[in-house]
Design an enzyme around this catalytic site. Structure first.
Site, PDB file in Angstrom:
ATOM      1  N   TRP A  75      42.055  38.375  36.901  1.00 32.66           N
ATOM      2  CA  TRP A  75      42.448  38.082  38.278  1.00 32.66           C
ATOM      3  C   TRP A  75      43.685  37.203  38.139  1.00 32.66           C
ATOM      4  O   TRP A  75      43.620  36.071  37.669  1.00 32.66           O
ATOM      5  CB  TRP A  75      41.334  37.354  39.014  1.00 32.66           C
ATOM      6  CG  TRP A  75      41.625  37.152  40.477  1.00 32.66           C
ATOM      7  CD1 TRP A  75      41.478  38.068  41.473  1.00 32.66           C
ATOM      8  CD2 TRP A  75      42.121  35.962  41.090  1.00 32.66           C
ATOM      9  NE1 TRP A  75      41.860  37.517  42.679  1.00 32.66           N
ATOM     10  CE2 TRP A  75      42.252  36.227  42.473  1.00 32.66           C
ATOM     11  CE3 TRP A  75      42.456  34.702  40.626  1.00 32.66           C
ATOM     12  CZ2 TRP A  75      42.707  35.289  43.383  1.00 32.66           C
ATOM     13  CZ3 TRP A  75      42.918  33.754  41.534  1.00 32.66           C
ATOM     14  CH2 TRP A  75      43.038  34.054  42.904  1.00 32.66           C
ATOM     15  N   ASN A 101      40.279  32.426  30.923  1.00 29.70           N
ATOM     16  CA  ASN A 101      39.928  32.383  32.341  1.00 29.70           C
ATOM     17  C   ASN A 101      40.227  30.970  32.833  1.00 29.70           C
ATOM     18  O   ASN A 101      39.862  30.011  32.162  1.00 29.70           O
ATOM     19  CB  ASN A 101      38.430  32.696  32.488  1.00 29.70           C
ATOM     20  CG  ASN A 101      37.932  32.480  33.901  1.00 29.70           C
ATOM     21  OD1 ASN A 101      38.680  32.630  34.856  1.00 29.70           O
ATOM     22  ND2 ASN A 101      36.665  32.138  34.036  1.00 29.70           N
TER      23      ASN A 101
END
Ligand code: F6R
Length: 619
Positions: A75, A101
């Site tokens: 993302w 992340n």
């Protein structure tokens, strides 16, 4: 926000990693990538877009077979979602690969320092800096990968600011995966002759249900024969092992086209499971997991609820229940705003943080802020082993099972059950309701799974309606009392899934401005309270008449048998009659179905709406 998988063992690593990524794709789907180590050669592959693009690339050009690998589904935070910015990222020598992340907040300074020292960075990401820092630290610790990679990782982590889960491999050791975490999730899956790392147990549940929770600021060395955990200074760390109580079938679609459809359908069971074991044979509530003593609860003089998105809507409903049953003042705050104002907290304030994932950074930061102010902390969470429960004094788990679709459905209903239980429990402890009153409400709660089931059985007209509205540009949602947060939730679902303008309003506020939005044919969904709340009920019936007189197309959700709304409803959606405070359990379901069907009719992937991710681990 991204999904991470690491593997070392006896199986083909690529298969394990790609299957794991498929289960983590809900965490981000801007790009995907893998690294596999075989015969001293580190092969990487990465593609922008969903995992399917990477799979196609791997099918065209398969990497050499190896038994150590890692994968990432992204993302995007730093740099657009293209092939170049997809993870893994490698150092100048191509021997160290890293996936990440989170957000490394001091990356600009680190990047400048690396470039000054002659490193060539090829992407726009913050992550790539870590690969090059590892390269330097590996040289500094002067070891081969076996001795050096974990120590290099510890040294690098000490220099990083922000939130990160990092996983790294080195071409020099085909039996070592190194992971690190700060403020971002990472769990270890413990197998027999093989071990796993992942952002979420769903990635390895097919292979093992034994897991280890990694603590804050820890580095893990994963080998096929064992797992070693230290802190960032290299001191051995204590870890908590646990067994995952759901299996792989719970993380699969089970015949539904989308996880969201499956999760909507699972709601009666999820509600029932969340009640399970919490009601004693004597009819009294037992919430021992809360780990807050009855004496402490009696001393509480204010409750503040912090949460985001759908969980925030559960918090708004909780306020009504807590004030009504427990007689305590209750404020509800968006977690992202909470620590930026001068909220008044004390040791007698109970802060309740609601989070499905237990990893939402805004919620975690709100909890930490409340901890600093010495408030008591209670979490409502769905994911065992996540960060939020560890940072609270106590936790009430919702037993929704894994929620994979990005839009929250069953987690929301179980959060409602959890807040009802807490409100009634406080009422029981503080004596603000008689025992028989609490018991009567608990009995009604126990009947809710059957009521939700009944709603689900009658959803075909809602689906038809949704399909007929697929061409609309805007839908409004109105409610009063607990119907207001339900209206907000209905609008949120439609926005995130159908990418339509949708807004929820308190029906009484209409006349103060929003009524100007009403125009001929505009669909307006109205959540009507039960007739037993006569004043409320009558007021909202007047609101329906007001908007209809101005041309709105009214879609009315009301309890069955409510004839008074019929003349003003272009479409009437009947739900079972339940007490006002419990009504969100039945009125939310048609709105979930509505949004899901409308978005599907528009051709959207409801499990992975654009720009979103399931678990928002950045602030
Ligand atoms: C909406 C949705 C989000 C989450 C929010 C908080 O359908 O799912 O609004 O509710 O991101 O997430 P948790 O509950 O994991 O803290």
């Amino acid at each position: 926000m991204c999904g991470i998988v690491g593997y070392v063992g006896g199986r083909p690593a690529l298969d394990v990693v790609v299957d794991g990524l498929a289960r983590l794709e809900y965490r981000g789907y801007d790009s995907a990538g893998v690294a596999v180590l075989a015969g001293g050669r580190l092969a990487t592959a990465k593609r922008a877009g969903k995992l399917v693009n990477l799979k196609e690339a791997l099918a065209e050009e398969p990497p050499p077979a190896g038994t150590l690998g890692m994968g990432h589904t992204r993302w995007a935070t730093h740099g657009p979602p293209n092939d170049r910015n997809a993870h893994p990222h490698t150092d100048c020598t191509g021997t160290v690969a890293v996936i990440h992340n989170g957000i490394i907040e001091n990356f600009a300074a680190l990047r400048a320092e690396l470039e000054d020292a002659g490193h060539k960075l090829r992407s726009d990401t913050d992550t790539e800096a870590v690969a090059h820092l590892l390269e330097d630290e590996l040289a500094a610790v002067d070891g081969n990968a076996r001795d050096g990679l974990a120590e290099a990782m510890r040294r690098v982590c000490r220099r990083l600011e922000g939130a990160f889960t990092l996983v790294a491999v080195h071409a020099g050791d085909d039996d070592l995966v190194v992971g690190a975490r700060r403020n971002s999730p990472l769990v270890v899956g413990v197998g027999d002759g093989e071990n796993f790392l992942a952002s979420d147990v769903a990635a390895f549940i097919e292979h093992t249900r034994d897991a280890i929770e990694l603590g804050q600021d820890q580095v893990v060395e994963l080998r096929s024969g064992g797992v070693t955990v230290t802190d960032f200074e290299g001191r051995p760390a204590e870890v908590t092992e646990y067994h995952v109580d759901w299996d792989v079938s719970a993380a699969e679609k089970g015949g539904y086209d989308y996880f969201m459809l499956k999760e909507i359908a699972e709601q009666p069971r999820a509600v029932a499971d969340t009640l399970l074991g919490r009601i004693g044979a004597d009819g009294r509530l037992h919430l021992d997991e809360m780990r807050i003593t009855d004496r402490e609860l009696r001393e509480v003089d204010k409750i503040i609820i912090v949460a985001c998105g759908t969980s925030y809507h559960a918090g708004l409903i909780a306020k009504y229940a807590i004030e009504h049953w427990a007689g305590l003042p209750c404020e509800v705050e968006l977690a992202s705003e909470f620590r930026y104002r001068d909220s008044i907290l004390s040791p007698t304030t109970l802060v309740i943080a609601i989070s499905q994932s237990g990893e939402t950074m805004d919620a975690l930061m709100a909890v930490r802020h409340a901890r600093e102010q010495k408030a008591k902390l209670l979490g409502i969470c769905n994911v065992n082993g996540s960060t939020l429960p560890r940072e609270c004094d106590g936790v009430l788990y919702t037993h929704a099972g894994p929620e994979i679709a990005v839009a929250s459905t069953k987690a929301f209903l179980t959060q409602l059950v959890a807040v009802y239980l807490i409100a009634l429990y406080i009422a029981q402890v503080r004596g603000t309701k008689w025992g028989d009153e609490v018991f009567a409400m608990v009995q009604l709660l126990e009947r809710m799974p059957e009521k939700v089931d009944k709603v689900l059985e009658t959803m075909e007209p809602v689906r038809e309606l949704a399909r007929s509205l697929a061409g609309e540009r805007c839908v409004l949602f109105l409610g009063r009392h607990v119907g207001f947060p339900v209206a907000l939730e209905g609008a949120l679902k439609l926005k995130e899934l159908a990418y339509m303008h949708a807004e929820g309003f308190a029906a009484g506020e209409l006349k103060h401005g929003p009524i100007a939005l009403i125009e001929q044919g505009l669909p307006v969904v109205v959540v009507v309270p039960p007739r037993a709340r006569d004043v409320l009920h009558d007021k909202i019936v007047s609101n329906i008449q007001e908007i209809r007189a101005r041309g709105a197309r009214t879609i009315v959700i009301a309890e069955e048998g409510d004839a008074s709304v019929q003349p003003y409803a272009d479409t009437l959606i009947s739900v079972p009659a339940v007490p006002t405070l419990l009504q969100p359990l039945v009125t939310t379901v048609p709105l979930q179905v509505f949004a899901c069907e409308l978005a599907t009719a528009k051709g959207h992937d409801v499990d992975q709406p654009r720009n979103l991710a399931k678990s928002v681990t950045v602030e």
